[in-house]
Write a protein that holds these residues in place. Structure first.
Motif, mmCIF file in Angstrom:
data_model
loop_
_atom_site.group_PDB
_atom_site.id
_atom_site.type_symbol
_atom_site.label_atom_id
_atom_site.label_comp_id
_atom_site.label_asym_id
_atom_site.label_seq_id
_atom_site.Cartn_x
_atom_site.Cartn_y
_atom_site.Cartn_z
ATOM 1 N N LEU A 191 3.075 -13.405 -48.504
ATOM 2 C CA LEU A 191 4.259 -12.587 -48.267
ATOM 3 C C LEU A 191 4.053 -11.155 -48.739
ATOM 4 N N THR A 192 4.862 -10.261 -48.198
ATOM 5 C CA THR A 192 5.041 -8.933 -48.792
ATOM 6 C C THR A 192 6.498 -8.813 -49.197
ATOM 7 N N TRP A 193 6.767 -7.875 -50.057
ATOM 8 C CA TRP A 193 8.076 -7.787 -50.717
ATOM 9 C C TRP A 193 9.177 -7.310 -49.757
ATOM 10 N N ARG A 194 9.217 -6.042 -49.463
ATOM 11 C CA ARG A 194 10.308 -5.461 -48.672
ATOM 12 C C ARG A 194 9.873 -5.031 -47.278
ATOM 13 N N GLU A 195 8.670 -5.401 -46.897
ATOM 14 C CA GLU A 195 8.118 -4.935 -45.626
ATOM 15 C C GLU A 195 8.403 -5.889 -44.463
ATOM 16 N N ASN A 196 9.130 -7.004 -44.760
ATOM 17 C CA ASN A 196 9.524 -7.973 -43.728
ATOM 18 C C ASN A 196 8.309 -8.504 -42.961
ATOM 19 N N THR A 197 7.180 -8.594 -43.649
ATOM 20 C CA THR A 197 5.936 -9.004 -42.996
ATOM 21 C C THR A 197 5.190 -10.004 -43.856
ATOM 22 N N GLY A 198 4.720 -11.075 -43.220
ATOM 23 C CA GLY A 198 3.834 -12.017 -43.869
ATOM 24 C C GLY A 198 2.498 -12.026 -43.160
ATOM 25 N N PHE A 199 1.442 -12.342 -43.890
ATOM 26 C CA PHE A 199 0.088 -12.354 -43.326
ATOM 27 C C PHE A 199 -0.452 -13.786 -43.292
ATOM 28 N N ILE A 200 -1.248 -14.084 -42.269
ATOM 29 C CA ILE A 200 -1.902 -15.382 -42.116
ATOM 30 C C ILE A 200 -3.418 -15.158 -42.134
ATOM 31 N N TYR A 201 -4.127 -15.964 -42.935
ATOM 32 C CA TYR A 201 -5.569 -15.805 -43.086
ATOM 33 C C TYR A 201 -6.271 -17.137 -42.823
ATOM 34 N N ASN A 202 -7.511 -17.060 -42.379
ATOM 35 C CA ASN A 202 -8.385 -18.221 -42.320
ATOM 36 C C ASN A 202 -8.780 -18.591 -43.752
ATOM 37 N N LEU A 203 -8.612 -19.861 -44.117
ATOM 38 C CA LEU A 203 -8.861 -20.275 -45.495
ATOM 39 C C LEU A 203 -10.303 -20.053 -45.921
ATOM 40 N N GLU A 204 -11.252 -20.362 -45.051
ATOM 41 C CA GLU A 204 -12.663 -20.281 -45.422
ATOM 42 C C GLU A 204 -13.156 -18.842 -45.498
ATOM 43 N N THR A 205 -12.813 -18.044 -44.499
ATOM 44 C CA THR A 205 -13.355 -16.685 -44.423
ATOM 45 C C THR A 205 -12.439 -15.635 -45.035
ATOM 46 N N MET A 206 -11.134 -15.987 -45.199
ATOM 47 C CA MET A 206 -10.108 -15.050 -45.647
ATOM 48 C C MET A 206 -9.931 -13.890 -44.666
ATOM 49 N N GLU A 207 -10.321 -14.111 -43.442
ATOM 50 C CA GLU A 207 -10.088 -13.126 -42.383
ATOM 51 C C GLU A 207 -8.633 -13.247 -41.919
ATOM 52 N N GLN A 208 -7.942 -12.101 -41.792
ATOM 53 C CA GLN A 208 -6.560 -12.129 -41.329
ATOM 54 C C GLN A 208 -6.523 -12.505 -39.847
ATOM 55 N N THR A 209 -5.722 -13.519 -39.531
ATOM 56 C CA THR A 209 -5.654 -14.014 -38.154
ATOM 57 C C THR A 209 -4.295 -13.799 -37.513
ATOM 58 N N GLY A 210 -3.300 -13.376 -38.275
ATOM 59 C CA GLY A 210 -1.979 -13.172 -37.694
ATOM 60 C C GLY A 210 -0.980 -12.649 -38.708
ATOM 61 N N THR A 211 0.211 -12.388 -38.217
ATOM 62 C CA THR A 211 1.318 -11.940 -39.068
ATOM 63 C C THR A 211 2.584 -12.693 -38.655
ATOM 64 N N PHE A 212 3.591 -12.634 -39.492
ATOM 65 C CA PHE A 212 4.901 -13.169 -39.134
ATOM 66 C C PHE A 212 5.983 -12.314 -39.790
ATOM 67 N N VAL A 213 7.182 -12.383 -39.248
ATOM 68 C CA VAL A 213 8.303 -11.609 -39.779
ATOM 69 C C VAL A 213 9.347 -12.562 -40.347
#
Length: 347
Positions: A191-213
């Motif tokens: 999560l992020t605090w006030r930016e209304n944005t969450g991040f999704i990462y690949n567990l193994e690589t920690m590469e960001q694969t998506g976002t959510f609001v």
């Protein structure tokens, strides 16, 4: 033609006036009362209702709801057993000759039990990065994942919890303030605090694969998961249930003891069927029933902060991790130089 045009405003006024009266008539046709009302109720209460038919209208059927949940009514009584806690609207929908009427009243449902009190015993102490403004903490096997906050300093980390070594780190863009995290289905959610944005990462690589609001939740604070659903706190008394595929908010619980509401619910951890929630600015963890929001226990960790190096940036306890060991938690805080393995003991 002039006469016809002149009649139009008059007819419109009559029509609108008629609609307004019908609306008022519907509003005032029924009232709903709780017999022998109380200031607060619990899930052990059975309440007796009176539905006043002010216009003596023919009633075809009546349905009762607590917020959006349909209630089973036996005679004129409603059991609150199994209901979620919090400030609720008790609503009656009355159907009469093809028309629908409504009447409602408010009530506050508290927990029916007094929380058990717990203390702790330190089992092990491990090094922790004193510059990590810890916001989220969760194990995946023996690897400890951590989310840290502050603008221009927020990160996602994979760490060796025994040595404190950061094995891999992703830095968030400067405009994001990192918050809670959880791991589900080989994905990391942050999560992020006030930016209304969450991040999704690949567990193994920690590469960001998506976002959510976010939806109706106020902000992003804490996350945890039960293997199926994701739970999100937003800095209020609410914990939201998220769809694990879409991250959409499905529902929420409100957090209450037998006497009061618990606000500022922060870092979350799922532990053996319960949600463990850090209460912001307090050195305590609430043990919460995820079905109704009842606080079943409180762990007092207030003096744990005294066991770390004292320095100007030192802040509150805000890291809870569970590794599957009975009665054992791993605890740290914002800019703490130690991670504690503690045993939870009932007072």
């Amino acid at each position: 033609m002039k006469i016809y045009n002149a009649l139009i405003p008059t007819l419109l006024l009559l029509f609108l006036g008629s609609c307004g009266n019908n609306s008022e008539d519907k509003k005032d046709a029924f009232s709903l009362e709780i017999n022998e009302p109380k200031k607060t109720y619990t899930t052990e209460d059975v309440i007796s209702l009176t539905l006043n038919n002010k216009k003596s209208l023919k009633t075809d059927s009546i349905a009762y709801f607590l917020n959006n949940d349909r209630l089973e009514v036996s005679g004129k009584t409603v059991s609150l057993s199994g209901q979620k806690l919090g400030e609720k609207t008790l609503l009656a929908k009355i159907y009469s000759d093809g028309d629908e009427y409504e009447a409602s009243t408010k009530l506050l449902i508290l927990s029916s039990i007094k929380p058990k009190l717990y203390t702790y015993k330190v089992i092990e102490t491990y090094p922790h990065d004193i510059n990590a403004y810890t916001q989220g903490l969760e194990f995946n096997g023996d690897i400890l994942y951590e989310s840290t906050g502050q603008y221009k300093e927020s990160t996602l980390r994979k760490t060796d919890y025994k040595t404190g070594e950061v094995l891999q780190m992703v830095k968030l863009a400067d405009q994001y303030f990192g918050e809670g995290l959880t791991i589900l289905n080989n994905k990391i959610y942050q999560l992020t605090w006030r930016e209304n944005t969450g991040f999704i990462y690949n567990l193994e690589t920690m590469e960001q694969t998506g976002t959510f609001v976010y939806g109706k939740s106020k902000e992003g604070w804490g996350l945890c998961q039960d293997g199926v659903n994701i739970y999100k706190s937003d800095g209020t008394d609410k914990i939201w249930t998220l769809n694990p595929n879409t991250l959409a908010e499905k529902d929420y619980i409100e957090i209450f003891t037998n006497t009061s509401k618990i606000s500022s619910v922060n870092e979350l951890e799922w532990v053996e069927g319960k949600i463990y929630a850090n209460v912001y600015q307090q050195g305590s963890i609430a043990i919460i029933n995820p079905k109704n929001g009842a606080v079943e226990g409180v762990i007092d960790l207030t003096d744990l902060k005294d066991k770390v190096t004292q320095h100007p940036k030192l802040d509150v306890l805000n890291g809870i991790a569970y590794k599957g060991e009975e009665n054992i938690l791993y605890i740290t805080g914002k800019n703490w130089d130690k991670l504690f393995k503690v045993e939870i003991i009932e007072k």
